[in-house]
Scaffold this active site. Structure first.
Site, PDB file in Angstrom:
ATOM      1  N   HIS A  38     -29.188  31.706  91.717  1.00  0.00           N
ATOM      2  CA  HIS A  38     -28.559  31.403  93.003  1.00  0.00           C
ATOM      3  C   HIS A  38     -28.401  32.632  93.895  1.00  0.00           C
ATOM      4  CE1 HIS A  38     -24.584  32.615  91.144  1.00  0.00           C
ATOM      5  NE2 HIS A  38     -24.377  33.036  92.382  1.00  0.00           N
TER       6      HIS A  38
ATOM      7  N   ASP B  64     -29.247  28.445  85.887  1.00  0.00           N
ATOM      8  CA  ASP B  64     -28.989  29.469  86.914  1.00  0.00           C
ATOM      9  C   ASP B  64     -29.406  30.830  86.354  1.00  0.00           C
ATOM     10  OD1 ASP B  64     -28.146  30.794  89.157  1.00  0.00           O
ATOM     11  OD2 ASP B  64     -26.001  30.552  88.768  1.00  0.00           O
TER      12      ASP B  64
ATOM     13  N   SER C  52     -21.705  37.804  90.769  1.00  0.00           N
ATOM     14  CA  SER C  52     -22.757  36.861  90.403  1.00  0.00           C
ATOM     15  C   SER C  52     -23.983  37.560  89.842  1.00  0.00           C
ATOM     16  CB  SER C  52     -23.172  36.046  91.630  1.00  0.00           C
ATOM     17  OG  SER C  52     -22.222  35.085  91.954  1.00  0.00           O
TER      18      SER C  52
END
Length: 436
Positions: free
Chosen positions: A222, A276, A372
């Site tokens: 992502h 992901d 992230s």
């Protein structure tokens, strides 16, 4: 890295690279197992049998332990002989040399969590000695192309020539500097997490990542939405803990290989965040130093241990509405079982099989925006020495550091074969690439 938030209804969104919110509605080694052997046993074995034989005897004791076994494939610390544990006989066997030594060495290294084999050779047991091993396994060369573990393609044999395989695996998961211990939510220091990198788009830190080698970084899919896909605008920074450090080494990006099963890239309205995961291939190879080192992958079949305390690192926001950290942050957080994390008080069945949660039920310490793609690492000694393994990738969560809303991570052990296949298949690729 975030402290407890003031906004209980906030989600981990953001204008840069936020973690997206989800939609609503035979014995394995464990990540972070720590074998323990009494010093008296070690000393006695060394004295009575010599270092070579003692090392395998000690490993055998550890492997047979009911609590924290070593992995069933090992490299001898002396001459790098590759050995596999025979559970039936309770002993170690060497791998008989064959025409497929290169492939067997590569498979053995990958199985133990190393990215690749750097070299291989063979020795004669009559001159090199058995050193505590007993007999041989031979390899079914025809089965190698589809094998994921050595045990899939080996059987007991006589090995008439008496020549066995040795291998050198790419080192990983070890610090090159002595470091002090820090307990969660604090500034880190140079050399503590040498695999941590910063992924920056137009100079802005958007995501973290983990070095698997000098030229491959593992991160979250992502991090690369449509608006951030001009690869010439990406830079990877390594070897520093301060985001503005002049000592950081930076390189461009040749290719991004992302998982074809990451559904939001197919349809932006989908809020399901399985798969992901993405690999970044650098434009050239980073120099490996005491500040830049690769992390290990989990060994084949290695399971997460509920309650085990591991470490997440990143430069993310220190609060949900706060600023990104200027110095790399680290926090120790426990793994939470999927059963607990899928309960109504937590995420209510939003945690899929290839995800896991980590954090404290009461909140207080967590990853946040900007973390992230970064590493969730656990330390273990299943390969005979202490190493850090990349067990998770920072993926998503609700808010930051909220009670009963822990961070959610991509479970790396479920993507080992995807990682190895992507690296072998797309080493010459450029641009954005999909790997099923």
């Amino acid at each position: 890295m975030a402290k407890e938030d003031e906004e209980p209804g906030a989600h981990r969104g953001g204008s840069t690279c936020s973690r997206p919110q989800p939609g609503k509605g035979g014995r394995t080694a464990a990540c972070c197992s720590r074998p323990k052997v009494a010093a008296l046993i070690v000393g006695t074995l060394l004295f009575l049998t010599g270092i070579g034989a003692a090392s395998w005897a000690i490993v055998t004791i550890l492997l047979q332990s009911d609590q924290e076994p070593l992995y069933q494939v090992q490299l001898s610390p002396g001459d790098s002989r590759l050995a596999v544990f025979d559970k039936t006989e309770g002993t170690w066997r060497l791998l008989c040399s064959s025409r497929s030594n290169a492939r067997v060495a590569g498979l053995g290294c990958e199985e133990m969590g190393f990215l690749r084999a750097l070299a291989h050779s063979e020795l004669d047991v009559r001159t090199a000695g058995a050193n505590g091993t007993s007999g041989f396994f031979c390899v079914d060369e025809g089965g190698l192309p589809l094998a994921q573990r050595l045990l899939d393609v080996i059987s007991v044999c006589d090995c008439p020539r008496g020549r066995f395989l040795t291998a050198t695996c790419q080192d990983c998961g070890r610090r090159k500097l002595p470091v002090d211990r820090i307990v969660g939510g604090q500034d880190s220091s140079l050399g503590r997490w040498p695999w941590q990198v910063s992924l920056r788009y137009d100079g802005t830190h958007l995501c973290g990542g983990s070095l698997l080698s000098g030229d491959w970084v593992l991160t979250a899919a992502h991090c690369f939405p449509e608006r951030n896909r001009v690869l010439s605008r990406w830079r990877v920074f390594a070897g520093a803990v301060a985001r503005t450090s002049p000592h950081a080494v930076q390189l461009g990006v040749q290719a991004v290989i992302y998982h074809g099963g990451y559904l939001p890239f197919r349809d932006p309205t989908i809020d399901e965040n399985s798969n992901d995961i993405a690999l970044v291939h650098l434009s050239s190879s980073l120099p490996l130093t005491e500040y830049i080192q690769p992390v290990c992958l989990p060994a084949a079949g290695q399971a997460l241990v509920d309650g085990k305390v591991c470490t997440v690192t990143g430069w993310g926001n220190t609060q949900f509405y706060g600023q990104q950290a200027m110095v790399l942050q680290e926090a120790r957080v426990p793994i939470i079982s999927n059963e607990v994390c899928n309960s109504p008080d937590f995420y209510g069945n939003q945690i899929k099989p290839k995800m896991f949660c980590a954090g404290y039920p009461e909140g207080g310490i967590d990853a946040c925006q900007g973390d992230s793609g970064g590493p969730f690492v656990c330390e273990d000694s299943i390969s005979g020495t202490s190493r850090w393994r990349l067990c998770g990738i920072v993926s998503w969560g609700t808010g930051c550091a909220l009670a009963r809303k822990p961070g959610v991570y991509t479970k790396v052990t479920d993507f080992r074969e995807w990682i190895f296949k992507a690296i072998k298949t797309h080493s010459e690729a450029s641009g954005m690439v999909t790997q099923p």
